[in-house]
Design a protein around this motif. Structure first.
Motif, PDB file in Angstrom:
ATOM      1  N   SER A 138      59.143 -97.816  56.807  1.00  0.00           N
ATOM      2  CA  SER A 138      59.797 -97.978  57.918  1.00  0.00           C
ATOM      3  C   SER A 138      60.668 -96.817  58.010  1.00  0.00           C
ATOM      4  O   SER A 138      60.802 -96.207  58.860  1.00  0.00           O
ATOM      5  N   SER A 142      60.355 -93.964  60.941  1.00  0.00           N
ATOM      6  CA  SER A 142      61.576 -94.122  62.007  1.00  0.00           C
ATOM      7  C   SER A 142      61.718 -92.614  62.668  1.00  0.00           C
ATOM      8  O   SER A 142      62.433 -92.518  63.900  1.00  0.00           O
ATOM      9  N   LYS A 237      64.677-102.859  60.768  1.00  0.00           N
ATOM     10  CA  LYS A 237      63.849-101.733  60.426  1.00  0.00           C
ATOM     11  C   LYS A 237      64.465-100.459  60.890  1.00  0.00           C
ATOM     12  O   LYS A 237      65.254-100.317  61.900  1.00  0.00           O
ATOM     13  N   GLN A 239      62.920 -97.692  62.166  1.00  0.00           N
ATOM     14  CA  GLN A 239      62.687 -97.248  63.582  1.00  0.00           C
ATOM     15  C   GLN A 239      63.535 -97.802  64.569  1.00  0.00           C
ATOM     16  O   GLN A 239      63.518 -97.267  65.450  1.00  0.00           O
TER      17      GLN A 239
END
Length: 256
Positions: A138, A142, A237, A239
């Motif tokens: 993650s 991102s 998360k 992102q």
């Protein structure tokens, strides 16, 4: 700069930065973590690149160029992948570093190797207690949208403000390009990169004992700050955390 604190860097970032700089520029130069003479300084250069990129991201962020600052963070995370491989105990690392050095290993292939072979070796957890491989997936994802000047990255330039309870988007804000909440989110992500770097050095025992001891304490302080700060969404998360139009409840408290 949570809530515009002018001393944020000195309080939260600089202690980790200075310790990591010492390890990269001194310990890894004197005692490289890779035995191969042709490849031994790759972790040193990758680590230096990561830390310098975060420094430049700070300058861009403080100047209101949040889209530039976010793009630089992508470069830092990519360099950190190479650091992780170089200081790991992976038996294939010399071969992979040689492939990278000859431009035969791309960043995506490196990430896949870390996920398959290196992260299963580590006992640390991500910021929300998730497995390290889940965290890294993650974390790396991102920053991927900011490799180029995309519509998503462009939106980091757009200035949001709440006026009389309504959201307004400014092309050129009268007070300048700097937006407090966006700036604070980039600041938190900069510290996240320092924290990840420190955790990797500690878990792979990639520094002298005295420095590992100091770094462990500093990483613990950073984890506490990051897991309780006002700009990250608990358990979300990464992102999502780094999307341009994400604001917390009570966003009026960040208004300027």
């Amino acid at each position: 700069m949570p809530k515009g604190d002018p001393d944020y860097w000195k309080k939260t970032h600089e202690p980790l930065n200075l310790e990591l700089q010492s390890i990269v520029r001194s310990a890894w130069a004197d005692h490289p973590p890779v035995d191969d003479l042709q490849l031994q300084f790759i972790p040193h250069y990758a680590g230096k690149h990561c830390l310098e990129v975060v420094r430049l991201s700070r300058l861009a962020n403080e100047g209101g160029a949040h889209a530039v600052a976010v793009g630089l963070l992508r470069d830092a995370v990519e360099a950190l992948s190479l650091v992780a491989l170089g200081i790991s105990h992976d038996s294939d690392k010399v071969s992979l570093l040689n492939q990278w050095n000859e431009d035969r290993l791309n960043p995506g292939e490196l990430r896949k190797h870390l996920e398959a072979k290196v992260w299963p070796q580590v006992s640390i957890t991500g910021l929300w207690g998730e497995s390290w491989d889940s965290f890294w997936e993650s974390f790396a994802r991102s920053v991927q949208p900011y490799a180029h000047f995309t519509p998503l990255r462009m939106r980091w330039h757009q200035h949001m403000q709440i006026i009389d309870g309504k959201w307004h988007l400014w092309i050129n804000h009268p007070s300048g390009d700097f937006e407090v909440y966006r700036g604070a989110r980039v600041v938190a992500f900069q510290l996240l990169i320092f924290w990840v770097f420190a955790e990797l050095v500690c878990v792979f025992d990639a520094a002298p004992r005295s420095q590992i001891s100091r770094l462990t304490s500093l990483a613990g302080d950073a984890r506490q700050w990051l897991s309780t700060n006002e700009v990250f969404f608990q358990g979300e998360k990464w992102q999502v955390q780094l999307m341009p139009f994400v604001y917390p409840n009570g966003s009026q408290n960040w208004n300027q």
